[in-house]
Design a protein around this motif. Structure first.
Motif, PDB file in Angstrom:
ATOM      1  N   ASP A 229      -1.759  13.692 -16.039  1.00  0.00           N
ATOM      2  CA  ASP A 229      -2.877  13.751 -15.391  1.00  0.00           C
ATOM      3  C   ASP A 229      -3.727  13.181 -13.975  1.00  0.00           C
ATOM      4  N   LEU A 230      -2.913  11.723 -14.119  1.00  0.00           N
ATOM      5  CA  LEU A 230      -3.173  11.167 -13.026  1.00  0.00           C
ATOM      6  C   LEU A 230      -3.519  11.941 -11.296  1.00  0.00           C
ATOM      7  N   ILE A 231      -1.682  12.297 -11.587  1.00  0.00           N
ATOM      8  CA  ILE A 231      -1.757  13.454 -10.691  1.00  0.00           C
ATOM      9  C   ILE A 231      -2.032  14.241 -10.066  1.00  0.00           C
ATOM     10  N   GLN A 232      -2.855  15.003 -11.134  1.00  0.00           N
ATOM     11  CA  GLN A 232      -3.300  16.230 -10.920  1.00  0.00           C
ATOM     12  C   GLN A 232      -4.642  16.144 -10.822  1.00  0.00           C
ATOM     13  N   ALA A 233      -5.499  14.880 -11.305  1.00  0.00           N
ATOM     14  CA  ALA A 233      -6.659  14.550 -10.268  1.00  0.00           C
ATOM     15  C   ALA A 233      -6.648  14.022  -9.068  1.00  0.00           C
ATOM     16  N   VAL A 234      -4.999  12.996  -8.849  1.00  0.00           N
ATOM     17  CA  VAL A 234      -4.889  12.469  -7.540  1.00  0.00           C
ATOM     18  C   VAL A 234      -5.009  14.054  -6.162  1.00  0.00           C
ATOM     19  N   ALA A 235      -4.238  15.214  -6.595  1.00  0.00           N
ATOM     20  CA  ALA A 235      -4.203  16.694  -6.153  1.00  0.00           C
ATOM     21  C   ALA A 235      -5.935  17.056  -5.661  1.00  0.00           C
ATOM     22  N   LEU A 236      -6.668  16.676  -7.065  1.00  0.00           N
ATOM     23  CA  LEU A 236      -7.745  17.412  -6.787  1.00  0.00           C
ATOM     24  C   LEU A 236      -8.502  16.153  -6.236  1.00  0.00           C
ATOM     25  N   HIS A 237      -8.881  15.336  -5.588  1.00  0.00           N
ATOM     26  CA  HIS A 237      -9.762  14.899  -5.458  1.00  0.00           C
ATOM     27  C   HIS A 237      -8.947  14.525  -4.193  1.00  0.00           C
ATOM     28  N   THR A 238      -8.146  14.377  -3.207  1.00  0.00           N
ATOM     29  CA  THR A 238      -7.401  14.698  -1.975  1.00  0.00           C
ATOM     30  C   THR A 238      -7.527  15.998  -1.838  1.00  0.00           C
ATOM     31  N   ASP A 239      -7.436  16.999  -2.419  1.00  0.00           N
ATOM     32  CA  ASP A 239      -7.349  18.185  -1.401  1.00  0.00           C
ATOM     33  C   ASP A 239      -5.668  18.659  -1.698  1.00  0.00           C
ATOM     34  N   VAL A 240      -4.889  17.841  -2.021  1.00  0.00           N
ATOM     35  CA  VAL A 240      -3.831  18.801  -2.274  1.00  0.00           C
ATOM     36  C   VAL A 240      -2.568  19.086  -2.957  1.00  0.00           C
ATOM     37  N   ASP A 241      -1.479  19.443  -2.793  1.00  0.00           N
ATOM     38  CA  ASP A 241      -1.125  20.293  -3.462  1.00  0.00           C
ATOM     39  C   ASP A 241      -0.821  18.924  -4.948  1.00  0.00           C
ATOM     40  N   ASN A 242      -0.356  19.763  -6.153  1.00  0.00           N
ATOM     41  CA  ASN A 242       0.152  18.397  -7.761  1.00  0.00           C
ATOM     42  C   ASN A 242       1.614  17.970  -7.309  1.00  0.00           C
TER      43      ASN A 242
ATOM     44  N   GLU B 109       4.198   8.798  -7.458  1.00  0.00           N
ATOM     45  CA  GLU B 109       5.615   8.325  -7.846  1.00  0.00           C
ATOM     46  C   GLU B 109       6.152   6.824  -6.720  1.00  0.00           C
ATOM     47  N   GLY B 110       6.009   7.692  -5.771  1.00  0.00           N
ATOM     48  CA  GLY B 110       6.038   6.656  -4.321  1.00  0.00           C
ATOM     49  C   GLY B 110       5.450   5.153  -4.019  1.00  0.00           C
ATOM     50  N   THR B 111       3.596   5.573  -5.043  1.00  0.00           N
ATOM     51  CA  THR B 111       3.201   4.335  -4.957  1.00  0.00           C
ATOM     52  C   THR B 111       3.910   3.218  -6.010  1.00  0.00           C
ATOM     53  N   ILE B 112       4.163   3.989  -6.720  1.00  0.00           N
ATOM     54  CA  ILE B 112       4.499   2.926  -7.953  1.00  0.00           C
ATOM     55  C   ILE B 112       6.376   2.749  -7.864  1.00  0.00           C
ATOM     56  N   ASP B 113       6.486   3.111  -7.314  1.00  0.00           N
ATOM     57  CA  ASP B 113       8.541   2.416  -6.747  1.00  0.00           C
ATOM     58  C   ASP B 113       8.152   1.329  -5.399  1.00  0.00           C
ATOM     59  N   VAL B 114       7.424   1.782  -5.136  1.00  0.00           N
ATOM     60  CA  VAL B 114       6.644   0.411  -4.249  1.00  0.00           C
ATOM     61  C   VAL B 114       6.554  -0.934  -4.654  1.00  0.00           C
ATOM     62  N   ILE B 115       5.425  -0.800  -5.716  1.00  0.00           N
ATOM     63  CA  ILE B 115       4.998  -2.018  -6.456  1.00  0.00           C
ATOM     64  C   ILE B 115       5.728  -2.542  -7.210  1.00  0.00           C
ATOM     65  N   LEU B 116       6.977  -1.302  -7.414  1.00  0.00           N
ATOM     66  CA  LEU B 116       8.505  -2.305  -8.343  1.00  0.00           C
ATOM     67  C   LEU B 116       8.829  -2.852  -7.992  1.00  0.00           C
ATOM     68  N   ALA B 117       9.347  -2.847  -6.839  1.00  0.00           N
ATOM     69  CA  ALA B 117      10.079  -2.827  -5.668  1.00  0.00           C
ATOM     70  C   ALA B 117       9.740  -4.477  -5.322  1.00  0.00           C
ATOM     71  N   THR B 118       8.823  -4.125  -5.269  1.00  0.00           N
ATOM     72  CA  THR B 118       8.117  -5.817  -4.194  1.00  0.00           C
ATOM     73  C   THR B 118       7.923  -6.925  -5.628  1.00  0.00           C
ATOM     74  N   VAL B 119       7.479  -6.126  -6.299  1.00  0.00           N
ATOM     75  CA  VAL B 119       7.535  -7.407  -7.442  1.00  0.00           C
ATOM     76  C   VAL B 119       9.001  -8.099  -7.635  1.00  0.00           C
ATOM     77  N   ALA B 120       9.766  -6.843  -8.007  1.00  0.00           N
ATOM     78  CA  ALA B 120      11.172  -7.237  -8.527  1.00  0.00           C
ATOM     79  C   ALA B 120      11.721  -8.538  -7.298  1.00  0.00           C
TER      80      ALA B 120
END
Length: 145
Positions: free
Chosen positions: A5-18, A26-37
Motif C-alpha cells: 500500500d505504501l508503494i502504491q501511495a508513493v507511486a500516486l503521490h510522486t506520479d511514477v509507476d509502481n 525498498e532502496g530507502t529501507i535497505d540504506v537505512i538498515l545497512a547504515t544502522v547496522a
C-alpha cells in the motif's frame, strides 16, 4: 498500511509507476538498515531518527521479590519520532496533502490476442437423469407410559 500500500501511495503521490516506486521504497529501507547496522545514526529531519544503541551491564531489582539481579550488556535498535512527525500525528500541525489521482493516465495493459482454433469441439450430450426411488416413510413409534 502495508508495504504494498505504501508503494502504491508513493507511486500516486510522486506520479511514477509502481515498479519505480517499489525500487525507491525498498532502496530507502535497505540504506537505512545497512547504515544502522554499521552503528551510524540515520536522522530523517522532521520524521524519525534510527540508531543502534549499546546498553551497558547494570544492576536491577526484581519487582516480585525485591532482590537485586545483574542485567547483561546488550545492543538495541531505537527509533525516535521527531518533532515534525509528532506534531502531525497528534494534530498540532496539518498533514500534508497527498495526490490520489495520476496526472497522466497509466498505460493500459496489453491483452493477448485470442488463439484461433482450427476445429470446433463437438457439443457434449447430456447424460440421462437418474431418478432415485424414495423410501417409504417410517411409522412413528408409540410412546409407552
Amino acid at each position: 498500511m502495508k508495504k504494498r500500500d505504501l508503494i502504491q501511495a508513493v507511486a500516486l503521490h510522486t506520479d511514477v509507476d509502481n515498479k519505480t516506486a517499489g525500487k525507491l521504497v525498498e532502496g530507502t529501507i535497505d540504506v537505512i538498515l545497512a547504515t544502522v547496522a554499521k552503528g551510524e545514526i540515520v536522522n530523517i529531519s522532521g520524521f524519525a531518527k534510527f540508531a543502534k544503541i549499546k546498553r551497558p551491564a547494570r544492576m536491577a531489582r526484581n519487582p516480585a521479590t525485591g532482590e537485586q539481579i545483574k542485567v547483561k550488556a546488550k545492543t538495541v535498535a531505537k527509533i525516535t519520532a521527531l518533532k515534525g512527525f509528532k506534531d502531525i500525528a497528534l494534530g498540532a500541525a496539518p498533514a500534508p496533502k497527498l495526490n490520489t489521482k495520476r496526472s497522466t493516465p497509466a498505460p493500459a495493459p496489453k491483452k493477448a490476442a485470442p488463439k484461433k482454433t482450427a476445429k470446433k469441439a463437438a457439443p457434449k450430450k447430456a447424460a440421462p437423469k437418474k431418478t432415485a426411488k424414495k423410501a417409504a416413510p417410517k411409522k412413528a413409534a408409540k410412546k409407552r407410559r
